[in-house]
Design an enzyme around this catalytic site. Sequence first.
Site, PDB file in Angstrom:
ATOM      1  N   ARG A  20       7.989  -1.513   3.392  1.00 19.53           N
ATOM      2  CA  ARG A  20       7.621  -1.671   5.511  1.00 19.53           C
ATOM      3  C   ARG A  20       7.050  -0.082   6.189  1.00 19.53           C
ATOM      4  O   ARG A  20       7.424   0.276   6.679  1.00 19.53           O
ATOM      5  CB  ARG A  20       9.029  -1.764   5.742  1.00 19.53           C
ATOM      6  CG  ARG A  20       9.310  -3.297   5.805  1.00 19.53           C
ATOM      7  CD  ARG A  20       8.529  -4.435   6.011  1.00 19.53           C
ATOM      8  NE  ARG A  20       8.721  -5.848   5.733  1.00 19.53           N
ATOM      9  CZ  ARG A  20       8.663  -6.341   4.930  1.00 19.53           C
ATOM     10  NH1 ARG A  20       8.538  -5.918   3.266  1.00 19.53           N
ATOM     11  NH2 ARG A  20       9.737  -7.309   4.237  1.00 19.53           N
ATOM     12  N   ARG A  21       6.501   0.313   4.916  1.00 18.91           N
ATOM     13  CA  ARG A  21       6.033   2.399   4.973  1.00 18.91           C
ATOM     14  C   ARG A  21       4.458   2.002   4.772  1.00 18.91           C
ATOM     15  O   ARG A  21       4.054   3.425   4.731  1.00 18.91           O
ATOM     16  CB  ARG A  21       7.122   2.780   4.477  1.00 18.91           C
ATOM     17  CG  ARG A  21       8.700   3.022   4.514  1.00 18.91           C
ATOM     18  CD  ARG A  21       9.341   4.327   4.284  1.00 18.91           C
ATOM     19  NE  ARG A  21       8.476   5.857   4.189  1.00 18.91           N
ATOM     20  CZ  ARG A  21       8.805   6.958   3.046  1.00 18.91           C
ATOM     21  NH1 ARG A  21       9.480   6.705   2.538  1.00 18.91           N
ATOM     22  NH2 ARG A  21       7.926   8.149   4.015  1.00 18.91           N
ATOM     23  N   GLU A  23       5.553 -11.993  -5.799  1.00 21.66           N
ATOM     24  CA  GLU A  23       5.605 -13.526  -4.758  1.00 21.66           C
ATOM     25  C   GLU A  23       4.491 -13.319  -4.173  1.00 21.66           C
ATOM     26  O   GLU A  23       3.642 -12.642  -3.767  1.00 21.66           O
ATOM     27  CB  GLU A  23       6.496 -12.592  -3.682  1.00 21.66           C
ATOM     28  CG  GLU A  23       7.758 -11.887  -4.120  1.00 21.66           C
ATOM     29  CD  GLU A  23       8.818 -11.182  -3.026  1.00 21.66           C
ATOM     30  OE1 GLU A  23       8.850 -11.411  -2.169  1.00 21.66           O
ATOM     31  OE2 GLU A  23       9.106 -10.072  -3.425  1.00 21.66           O
ATOM     32  N   PHE A  58       0.785  -9.801 -18.012  1.00 18.28           N
ATOM     33  CA  PHE A  58       0.518  -8.513 -18.007  1.00 18.28           C
ATOM     34  C   PHE A  58       0.784  -7.890 -17.273  1.00 18.28           C
ATOM     35  O   PHE A  58       1.202  -8.354 -15.589  1.00 18.28           O
ATOM     36  CB  PHE A  58      -1.359  -8.247 -18.196  1.00 18.28           C
ATOM     37  CG  PHE A  58      -2.377  -9.026 -17.515  1.00 18.28           C
ATOM     38  CD1 PHE A  58      -2.490  -8.819 -15.812  1.00 18.28           C
ATOM     39  CD2 PHE A  58      -3.232 -10.243 -17.381  1.00 18.28           C
ATOM     40  CE1 PHE A  58      -3.170  -9.118 -14.918  1.00 18.28           C
ATOM     41  CE2 PHE A  58      -3.162 -10.511 -16.066  1.00 18.28           C
ATOM     42  CZ  PHE A  58      -3.598 -10.069 -15.154  1.00 18.28           C
ATOM     43  N   TYR A  96      -0.507 -10.931  -2.098  1.00 17.39           N
ATOM     44  CA  TYR A  96      -1.273 -10.064  -2.402  1.00 17.39           C
ATOM     45  C   TYR A  96      -2.717 -10.829  -1.585  1.00 17.39           C
ATOM     46  O   TYR A  96      -3.881 -10.075  -1.772  1.00 17.39           O
ATOM     47  CB  TYR A  96      -1.854 -10.197  -3.461  1.00 17.39           C
ATOM     48  CG  TYR A  96      -0.625  -8.967  -4.474  1.00 17.39           C
ATOM     49  CD1 TYR A  96      -1.366  -7.923  -4.666  1.00 17.39           C
ATOM     50  CD2 TYR A  96       0.678  -9.570  -4.632  1.00 17.39           C
ATOM     51  CE1 TYR A  96      -0.263  -6.731  -5.436  1.00 17.39           C
ATOM     52  CE2 TYR A  96       1.808  -8.879  -5.401  1.00 17.39           C
ATOM     53  CZ  TYR A  96       1.095  -7.300  -5.779  1.00 17.39           C
ATOM     54  OH  TYR A  96       2.027  -6.656  -6.354  1.00 17.39           O
TER      55      TYR A  96
END
Length: 406
Positions: A92-93, A121, A406, A125
């Site tokens: 969260r930065r 997760e 990968f 993305y």
Amino acid sequence: MGELSARGLRADESEAFFGVFSDAFLNDSLRSAAAGGLYGPTFRLERAHGVFDGDVMIGGTGRIEQEITVPGPAQCPLAAVTAVGVAPGNRRRGVLTALMRAQLDALHGNGTPIAALFASEAGIYGRFGYGIASYESHLVVPRGAAFLPTVEVDDRRIREVDREQGVEIARARYSAVAADRIGWLSRSDGSWEARVLDWPTVRSDLGAPRFAVHPDGYAIYRAKREWTPRGPAYQLHIAELVATTPQAYAALWRYLLDFDLVAEVHWRKAALDEPVLGMLANPRAVDRRVLDALWVRLVDLDRALMTRRYAAPLDVVLDVTDRFCPWNEGRWRLRADASGSATATRTEDAGHVSLDITDLAAAYLGGSTLAALARSGRVVEHEPGTLVATSRAFATDCAPHCQEGF
């Protein structure tokens, strides 16, 4: 906490990079595996990026330069994104955002049309423009599962060979098939070891890779030994199965399914439309789970769209939003001729179809249809009939598939 900065990495920062990766996934074996060459010569640190808090690396992402087979079939340069991680205590930065920004800017600068990754997760993305471009089936097939009587099995002998022979044979067979299979990757020096043969060594419960070779194909598999009070219940885990004919494909499956001591055959990276699913007399015998696989990012929309081929002639204006890579945003006229070749150029004409870059990426390999995405409210048609025509032009005969990690 100091000011964050992102930059490319130096060769002497390998230990810090893989340390962040290992800590991010709470898996110390990744640190030792990476130090021992988990990625092999395919991974070069000078292509990686790190985010630093002062002098301390707190995030990292790398890439492997490959080619991927796209609809056509055609070969397209690919950034295979890997080892993405943020050190614990630094979430969260904006660390991941800075990593994605640095990496995509670099890819845009060096002319790589698309990037792809396997997401740890699924909620991460999409905000960086990646869309689910393929799915994979996790299959568990019981020993002895019968085929339909119409299935033709090549009866030529399958033999077990050692690793050296197996790799030599597999290289030739793979090259003959990969150029036609959407989603399959090229394999340069070191790729076989890093991504196929040695990659699963982080799973210590599986044995060494074994090679079953047919004149028209091969299977690489690993055994998991299991003994129960009722007797042996081994598992065979397929790492890769490649065949140049349907008959050879059936023969390799028959070989694995009829193995002594074995209770089940597992394949965690089978295609969504894997042929064995239609070969079994009792399809309910298969335990099947479908998950997202390749997430694709169109780095440069025009070059990506012009690299692949299309299933039907097309003339459409796509109104594309791309908040993370603004060079893609705007209206693009995509024209495809009867051969499937296409041009993509900017235009001031009104858009026929509006969509986000994530949805265009999801349809890029044919893994999702634009028509289905429209039913989900993600694609909007402005000119009647253009959505169906565009969706059909992007469609493919077989589901895209990538059978290696990968």
